[in-house]
Design an enzyme around this catalytic site. Sequence first.
Site, PDB file in Angstrom:
ATOM      1  N   ASN A  34     -79.959 -57.364  -3.472  1.00  0.00           N
ATOM      2  CA  ASN A  34     -78.766 -56.553  -3.224  1.00  0.00           C
ATOM      3  C   ASN A  34     -77.610 -57.452  -2.834  1.00  0.00           C
ATOM      4  O   ASN A  34     -77.819 -58.498  -2.196  1.00  0.00           O
ATOM      5  CB  ASN A  34     -79.053 -55.563  -2.081  1.00  0.00           C
ATOM      6  CG  ASN A  34     -77.858 -54.690  -1.746  1.00  0.00           C
ATOM      7  OD1 ASN A  34     -77.255 -54.091  -2.638  1.00  0.00           O
ATOM      8  ND2 ASN A  34     -77.500 -54.634  -0.468  1.00  0.00           N
ATOM      9  N   ASN A  75     -69.408 -56.051 -10.126  1.00  0.00           N
ATOM     10  CA  ASN A  75     -70.508 -57.004  -9.932  1.00  0.00           C
ATOM     11  C   ASN A  75     -71.376 -57.082 -11.191  1.00  0.00           C
ATOM     12  O   ASN A  75     -71.832 -58.161 -11.567  1.00  0.00           O
ATOM     13  CB  ASN A  75     -71.348 -56.604  -8.722  1.00  0.00           C
ATOM     14  CG  ASN A  75     -70.708 -57.059  -7.416  1.00  0.00           C
ATOM     15  OD1 ASN A  75     -70.768 -58.231  -7.075  1.00  0.00           O
ATOM     16  ND2 ASN A  75     -70.065 -56.146  -6.725  1.00  0.00           N
ATOM     17  N   ILE A  82     -83.029 -47.191  -1.512  1.00  0.00           N
ATOM     18  CA  ILE A  82     -84.173 -47.436  -2.394  1.00  0.00           C
ATOM     19  C   ILE A  82     -85.401 -46.769  -1.787  1.00  0.00           C
ATOM     20  O   ILE A  82     -85.721 -46.988  -0.620  1.00  0.00           O
ATOM     21  CB  ILE A  82     -84.413 -48.943  -2.560  1.00  0.00           C
ATOM     22  CG1 ILE A  82     -83.174 -49.602  -3.171  1.00  0.00           C
ATOM     23  CG2 ILE A  82     -85.640 -49.195  -3.431  1.00  0.00           C
ATOM     24  CD1 ILE A  82     -82.757 -49.003  -4.514  1.00  0.00           C
ATOM     25  N   HIS A 137     -74.222 -57.411  -0.565  1.00  0.00           N
ATOM     26  CA  HIS A 137     -73.558 -56.609   0.469  1.00  0.00           C
ATOM     27  C   HIS A 137     -72.238 -57.292   0.831  1.00  0.00           C
ATOM     28  O   HIS A 137     -72.228 -58.525   1.033  1.00  0.00           O
ATOM     29  CB  HIS A 137     -74.456 -56.463   1.702  1.00  0.00           C
ATOM     30  CG  HIS A 137     -73.834 -55.625   2.773  1.00  0.00           C
ATOM     31  ND1 HIS A 137     -73.761 -54.246   2.698  1.00  0.00           N
ATOM     32  CD2 HIS A 137     -73.211 -55.986   3.919  1.00  0.00           C
ATOM     33  CE1 HIS A 137     -73.125 -53.801   3.771  1.00  0.00           C
ATOM     34  NE2 HIS A 137     -72.784 -54.824   4.521  1.00  0.00           N
ATOM     35  N   LEU A 150     -75.254 -47.261  -4.352  1.00  0.00           N
ATOM     36  CA  LEU A 150     -75.066 -46.589  -3.058  1.00  0.00           C
ATOM     37  C   LEU A 150     -76.195 -45.633  -2.713  1.00  0.00           C
ATOM     38  O   LEU A 150     -76.022 -44.685  -1.966  1.00  0.00           O
ATOM     39  CB  LEU A 150     -73.721 -45.852  -3.068  1.00  0.00           C
ATOM     40  CG  LEU A 150     -72.503 -46.753  -3.296  1.00  0.00           C
ATOM     41  CD1 LEU A 150     -71.223 -45.932  -3.279  1.00  0.00           C
ATOM     42  CD2 LEU A 150     -72.444 -47.873  -2.272  1.00  0.00           C
ATOM     43  N   GLY A 167     -68.551 -51.212 -11.181  1.00  0.00           N
ATOM     44  CA  GLY A 167     -69.355 -52.176 -11.934  1.00  0.00           C
ATOM     45  C   GLY A 167     -68.765 -53.564 -12.045  1.00  0.00           C
ATOM     46  O   GLY A 167     -69.102 -54.315 -12.964  1.00  0.00           O
ATOM     47  N   ASP A 202     -80.261 -53.287   4.511  1.00  0.00           N
ATOM     48  CA  ASP A 202     -79.546 -54.588   4.590  1.00  0.00           C
ATOM     49  C   ASP A 202     -80.251 -55.554   5.538  1.00  0.00           C
ATOM     50  O   ASP A 202     -79.607 -56.375   6.207  1.00  0.00           O
ATOM     51  CB  ASP A 202     -78.096 -54.373   5.050  1.00  0.00           C
ATOM     52  CG  ASP A 202     -77.324 -53.463   4.119  1.00  0.00           C
ATOM     53  OD1 ASP A 202     -76.452 -52.717   4.612  1.00  0.00           O
ATOM     54  OD2 ASP A 202     -77.623 -53.472   2.910  1.00  0.00           O
TER      55      ASP A 202
HETATM   56  C1  GRF Z   1     -67.944 -52.917  -3.662  1.00  0.00           C
HETATM   57  O1  GRF Z   1     -67.476 -52.495  -2.408  1.00  0.00           O
HETATM   58  C2  GRF Z   1     -68.825 -54.095  -3.465  1.00  0.00           C
HETATM   59  O2  GRF Z   1     -68.375 -54.846  -2.375  1.00  0.00           O
HETATM   60  C3  GRF Z   1     -70.156 -53.508  -3.167  1.00  0.00           C
HETATM   61  O3  GRF Z   1     -70.202 -52.290  -3.921  1.00  0.00           O
HETATM   62  C4  GRF Z   1     -68.864 -51.849  -4.191  1.00  0.00           C
HETATM   63  C5  GRF Z   1     -68.634 -51.576  -5.645  1.00  0.00           C
HETATM   64  O4  GRF Z   1     -68.913 -52.723  -6.380  1.00  0.00           O
HETATM   65  N1  GRF Z   1     -71.212 -54.419  -3.537  1.00  0.00           N
HETATM   66  P1  GRF Z   1     -68.846 -52.698  -8.008  1.00  0.00           P
HETATM   67  O5  GRF Z   1     -67.422 -52.946  -8.396  1.00  0.00           O
HETATM   68  O6  GRF Z   1     -69.317 -51.329  -8.460  1.00  0.00           O
HETATM   69  O7  GRF Z   1     -69.759 -53.807  -8.430  1.00  0.00           O
END
Ligand code: GRF
Length: 207
Positions: A108, A14, A94, A110, A91, A12, A151
């Site tokens: 999203n 992001n 969708i 990436h 992960l 989490g 993507d």
């Molecule tokens: C990371 O590899 C990020 O690059 C990708 O998802 C993975 C986990 O991200 N977007 P987060 O720390 O759970 O946001």
Amino acid sequence: MLKIVVCVSGGGTNLQAILDAVEQGRITNTEIIAVISNNTKAKALERAVSHNIPGIVISPKSYPDRDAFNEAFAAKIRELAPDLVVLAGFLVRIPPQMVADFSDRIVNIHPSLIPAFCGVGYYGLRVHEKVLERGVKVTGATVHFVNEGMDEGPIIAQKAVCVEEGDTPEVLQRRVMEQAEWILLPKAIDDIANGRVTVADGKVIFR
Ligand code: GRF
């Protein structure tokens, strides 16, 4: 006010970047109405709860098959009725019906410069392993709208990050997060929330 649901699967970071940006006023006109995870153990859920945001788990393990999970996931999103769905380290593919229901309203992040190092099998640390294996000197991150492909949706923004001598996948992943992901995603949300970014005929338009 843009109502957003953030979908997460892991740490989490992001999501945290979005939470921090809202608190610091770098994202305005936006409300995170819920965080959804497919993973009951996702640290991202703790981050949501500590910000008094509902954390909802919809795990494929709780359903007899993928169709049943897809329907439950899509039904929850319909129930929450966000203006925008944000995939932040999510992960799970969708469901096509949800892509159709929320056309041009799912974004999203990436961890590569799409169209490089993306598509089936390219997620999380694997992306950076492949970057290092290939020996590219520049990588980065991409924020894009989600379409029926993997993507392949219209690109909103990208940011380049240097690969450095001696990088491990973990060191590179962290640099890409710090220097690209955690900047791009909040900025894209703020741009969408304030009408600076729209999509027409599969093309991103900046105002
Ligand atoms: C990371 O590899 C990020 O690059 C990708 O998802 C993975 C986990 O991200 N977007 P987060 O720390 O759970 O946001």
